[in-house]
Design an enzyme around this catalytic site. Sequence first.
Site, PDB file in Angstrom:
ATOM      1  N   GLU A  63      62.229  26.144  34.841  1.00 29.72           N
ATOM      2  CA  GLU A  63      62.278  25.274  36.021  1.00 29.72           C
ATOM      3  C   GLU A  63      61.433  24.017  35.868  1.00 29.72           C
ATOM      4  O   GLU A  63      61.837  22.927  36.309  1.00 29.72           O
ATOM      5  CB  GLU A  63      61.837  26.057  37.265  1.00 29.72           C
TER       6      GLU A  63
ATOM      7  N   HIS B 269      61.796  37.129  45.849  1.00 28.75           N
ATOM      8  CA  HIS B 269      63.083  36.481  46.100  1.00 28.75           C
ATOM      9  C   HIS B 269      63.294  36.224  47.597  1.00 28.75           C
ATOM     10  O   HIS B 269      64.412  35.914  48.019  1.00 28.75           O
ATOM     11  CB  HIS B 269      64.231  37.338  45.557  1.00 28.75           C
TER      12      HIS B 269
END
Length: 401
Positions: free
Chosen positions: A137, A206
């Site tokens: 990322e 998450h």
Amino acid sequence: MAAAAASSTLHGVGAVASAKPRSAAPGTSAAAARRSVRVAAASAKGGPGSARGRLVARGAVAAKADEAAAAAGSKPGGHEVLMFEALREALIEEMNLDPTVCVMGEDVGHYGGSYKVTKGLADMFGDLRVLDTPIAENSFTGMGVGAAMKGLRPVVEGMNMGFLLLAYNQISNNCGMLHYTSGGQFKIPVVIRGPGGVGRQLGAEHSQRLESYFQSIPGLQMVACSTPYNAKGLMKAAIRSENPVVLFEHVLLYNLKEKIPDEEYICCLEEAEMVRPGEHVTILTYSRMRYHVMQAAKTLVNKGYDPEVIDIRSLKPFDLHTIGNSIKKTHRVLIVEECMRTGGIGASLRSAIIDNFWDYLDAPVMCLSSQDVPTPYAATLEDATVVQPAQIVAAVEQICQ
């Protein structure tokens, strides 16, 4: 240098939309310059973009959400889409319009994205404009920032918003600050988007809500979509904006269905949406909590209350015009969010309300937020950490006593 510094914060916000082509960053292509003329001309044609005369970001064609929604509802045309399909439509339309728009992220190419927002885009536009990246990322977000500096308009997808914590340096020190630290030489027209929020037993890592992490970054705009209509409109506006924009999408809203217009439309990045007019209390919310609030509103109406519900949509900056007008009418405020209570969007919004509308309040501003705990995996515990409709009903009853 002083002039550059003065223009270095959100450089489109608070500036009148100009009919002139926007100034190009170093390396901007001729195609981008031509598109700048089209966007600026469209902006000029629409006037300042708000009946209230509020100023909007250059390049984003502002449209009052309530007027646009009413117009959409009054027309026999339109088509039904799920929210992920509305986001996909926005990407396709903008990529067809402007060859500088590109998409990058993990599995966004031939797999079509983890929630299928980019499904089929690689076949339409090729592997260079829809770029599959490694699981890194920080690297591909930094690449997106560099591409924006050189004249492209990247849309960076985080497979899950929680993963973007790995790119926090690029989002903060690069996205938010490079326009300032370059003395105004560079613009960073990048969109960072992806799924977040508490899903259904996705576990703590998450189920992140990163709004509170990003809200303090200077130079960054944040919006949260909640319907297929505003998802498409906000995505298109974010891509056209000269500012770096973080678009928050809730993981549980992707399969929400709604009829949207066939004609092109764009939502203002800085404008809240009036969901339900009312007289007794102003309820401010966004994203998934909009639906918890509307569920509670049905119960409240049956009990004799008349709540006004506003989806704030713009998490930074707040639309204090719409919010203030509502408070001046109801004199009571309840904020409902899925963000964490400590340092969350609700805390900032409550502070802004107290600073600006204290004299209009007849009761303390209440805020219902998620618990300051990691989101549990067990479904019953997960529900207990998030605001539920019954809590909203109880809070309104308390405020209106």
